[in-house]
Design a protein around this motif. Structure first.
Motif, mmCIF file in Angstrom:
data_model
loop_
_atom_site.group_PDB
_atom_site.id
_atom_site.type_symbol
_atom_site.label_atom_id
_atom_site.label_comp_id
_atom_site.label_asym_id
_atom_site.label_seq_id
_atom_site.Cartn_x
_atom_site.Cartn_y
_atom_site.Cartn_z
ATOM 1 N N LYS A 1 -2.647 80.604 82.939
ATOM 2 C CA LYS A 1 -2.084 80.533 81.587
ATOM 3 C C LYS A 1 -2.507 79.240 80.886
ATOM 4 C CE LYS A 1 2.614 80.208 79.750
ATOM 5 N NZ LYS A 1 4.031 80.280 80.113
ATOM 6 N N VAL A 2 -2.458 78.121 81.596
ATOM 7 C CA VAL A 2 -2.857 76.836 81.017
ATOM 8 C C VAL A 2 -4.363 76.798 80.773
ATOM 9 C CG1 VAL A 2 -3.005 74.342 81.437
ATOM 10 C CG2 VAL A 2 -0.903 75.575 81.998
ATOM 11 N N ARG A 3 -5.149 77.275 81.727
ATOM 12 C CA ARG A 3 -6.606 77.284 81.553
ATOM 13 C C ARG A 3 -7.028 78.166 80.381
ATOM 14 N NH1 ARG A 3 -6.805 78.123 87.308
ATOM 15 N NH2 ARG A 3 -7.626 80.214 86.888
ATOM 16 N N ARG A 4 -6.337 79.302 80.194
ATOM 17 C CA ARG A 4 -6.649 80.189 79.067
ATOM 18 C C ARG A 4 -6.384 79.479 77.739
ATOM 19 N NH1 ARG A 4 -7.400 85.567 79.731
ATOM 20 N NH2 ARG A 4 -6.366 86.071 77.765
ATOM 21 N N GLU A 5 -5.292 78.745 77.655
ATOM 22 C CA GLU A 5 -4.983 78.022 76.421
ATOM 23 C C GLU A 5 -6.014 76.917 76.173
ATOM 24 O OE1 GLU A 5 -3.218 77.234 72.841
ATOM 25 O OE2 GLU A 5 -3.057 78.979 74.145
ATOM 26 N N ALA A 6 -6.417 76.231 77.236
ATOM 27 C CA ALA A 6 -7.451 75.201 77.091
ATOM 28 C C ALA A 6 -8.751 75.823 76.588
ATOM 29 C CB ALA A 6 -7.670 74.480 78.412
ATOM 30 N N LYS A 7 -9.077 76.996 77.081
ATOM 31 C CA LYS A 7 -10.293 77.676 76.621
ATOM 32 C C LYS A 7 -10.138 78.105 75.160
ATOM 33 C CE LYS A 7 -13.739 81.054 77.635
ATOM 34 N NZ LYS A 7 -14.316 82.001 78.540
ATOM 35 N N PHE B 1 -10.992 87.023 83.678
ATOM 36 C CA PHE B 1 -12.423 87.047 83.370
ATOM 37 C C PHE B 1 -12.730 88.095 82.303
ATOM 38 C CE2 PHE B 1 -16.682 88.753 84.127
ATOM 39 C CZ PHE B 1 -17.435 87.607 83.916
ATOM 40 N N ILE B 2 -12.160 89.272 82.459
ATOM 41 C CA ILE B 2 -12.436 90.376 81.530
ATOM 42 C C ILE B 2 -11.872 90.091 80.138
ATOM 43 C CG2 ILE B 2 -11.949 92.801 81.019
ATOM 44 C CD1 ILE B 2 -12.014 93.288 84.081
ATOM 45 N N PHE B 3 -10.662 89.569 80.088
ATOM 46 C CA PHE B 3 -9.978 89.347 78.815
ATOM 47 C C PHE B 3 -9.903 87.862 78.464
ATOM 48 C CE2 PHE B 3 -8.206 93.306 80.599
ATOM 49 C CZ PHE B 3 -8.617 94.181 79.607
ATOM 50 N N SER B 4 -10.983 87.157 78.692
ATOM 51 C CA SER B 4 -11.034 85.728 78.431
ATOM 52 C C SER B 4 -10.940 85.449 76.925
ATOM 53 C CB SER B 4 -12.344 85.174 78.990
ATOM 54 O OG SER B 4 -12.357 83.791 78.878
ATOM 55 N N PRO B 5 -10.130 84.464 76.511
ATOM 56 C CA PRO B 5 -9.990 84.183 75.076
ATOM 57 C C PRO B 5 -11.221 83.490 74.506
ATOM 58 C CG PRO B 5 -8.745 82.588 76.339
ATOM 59 C CD PRO B 5 -9.285 83.595 77.323
ATOM 60 N N ARG B 6 -11.412 83.621 73.223
ATOM 61 C CA ARG B 6 -12.490 82.912 72.533
ATOM 62 C C ARG B 6 -11.978 81.546 72.100
ATOM 63 N NH1 ARG B 6 -15.758 87.198 68.828
ATOM 64 N NH2 ARG B 6 -15.839 88.845 70.382
ATOM 65 N N GLY B 7 -12.854 80.588 72.147
ATOM 66 C CA GLY B 7 -12.496 79.244 71.728
ATOM 67 C C GLY B 7 -12.552 79.088 70.220
ATOM 68 N N ILE B 8 -11.792 78.127 69.717
ATOM 69 C CA ILE B 8 -11.843 77.853 68.286
ATOM 70 C C ILE B 8 -13.122 77.079 67.977
ATOM 71 C CG2 ILE B 8 -9.348 77.898 67.995
ATOM 72 C CD1 ILE B 8 -9.326 74.887 67.983
ATOM 73 N N LYS B 9 -13.597 77.229 66.770
ATOM 74 C CA LYS B 9 -14.829 76.560 66.331
ATOM 75 C C LYS B 9 -14.477 75.282 65.586
ATOM 76 C CE LYS B 9 -17.518 79.934 67.656
ATOM 77 N NZ LYS B 9 -18.214 79.811 68.909
ATOM 78 N N ARG B 10 -15.187 74.216 65.945
ATOM 79 C CA ARG B 10 -15.043 72.929 65.266
ATOM 80 C C ARG B 10 -16.440 72.445 64.894
ATOM 81 N NH1 ARG B 10 -11.852 72.068 69.995
ATOM 82 N NH2 ARG B 10 -9.644 72.019 69.527
ATOM 83 N N SER B 11 -16.497 71.510 63.976
ATOM 84 C CA SER B 11 -17.784 70.882 63.692
ATOM 85 C C SER B 11 -18.184 70.070 64.922
ATOM 86 C CB SER B 11 -17.679 69.976 62.468
ATOM 87 O OG SER B 11 -16.915 68.824 62.778
ATOM 88 N N SER B 12 -19.452 69.743 65.030
ATOM 89 C CA SER B 12 -19.912 69.006 66.212
ATOM 90 C C SER B 12 -19.247 67.631 66.305
ATOM 91 C CB SER B 12 -21.431 68.874 66.217
ATOM 92 O OG SER B 12 -21.879 68.205 65.062
ATOM 93 N N GLU B 13 -18.973 67.006 65.176
ATOM 94 C CA GLU B 13 -18.296 65.705 65.187
ATOM 95 C C GLU B 13 -16.856 65.842 65.673
ATOM 96 O OE1 GLU B 13 -19.652 66.893 62.183
ATOM 97 O OE2 GLU B 13 -21.581 65.897 62.470
#
Length: 119
Positions: free
Chosen positions: A54-60, A17-29
């Motif tokens: 580990k898998v959930r963090r990568e998905a995020k 929770f504390i060190f949660s990764p940021r998601g990559i940005k994509r266009s809305s499409e």
């Protein structure tokens, strides 16, 4: 032993929770297309399992709205055993034209997600 595993599991969840990764940005499409593709994936997991985290963090990190199913809950546990073949997590259920594929190893799941969605 159960107490130690419970404590360690909670520590893992807090750190995640504390060190949660940021998601990559994509266009809305692009994100809409990713969301449609991800709808064909289901992750069977346990909340405090380090390999599942580990898998959930990568998905995020990949900004994937991946549906998770708690394999400790009866209908999901039964589905995992009957259709997947074993009660082992994490397990990614992949629906495709050829049917359903069950992927069990966290490293394999992460490699699959990166190959398919890392743009």
């Amino acid at each position: 032993m159960k107490v130690i595993r419970w404590i360690l599991g909670r520590i893992i969840l807090v750190l995640n929770f504390i060190f949660s990764p940021r998601g990559i940005k994509r266009s809305s499409e692009q994100q809409h297309e990713v969301n449609k593709a991800v709808a064909q994936l289901k992750l069977y997991q346990f909340d405090a399992c380090p390999f599942c985290v580990k898998v959930r963090r990568e998905a995020k990190r990949l900004s994937l709205p991946l549906e998770t199913r708690d394999a400790k809950i009866s209908p999901w546990e039964q589905e995992l055993i009957e259709q997947g073949g074993k009660r082992k997590v994490p397990c990614l259920r992949i629906e495709n034209e050829d049917g359903v594929e069950w992927m069990y190893e966290s490293s394999d799941i992460i490699a699959y997600l990166q190959k398919r969605f890392n743009s």
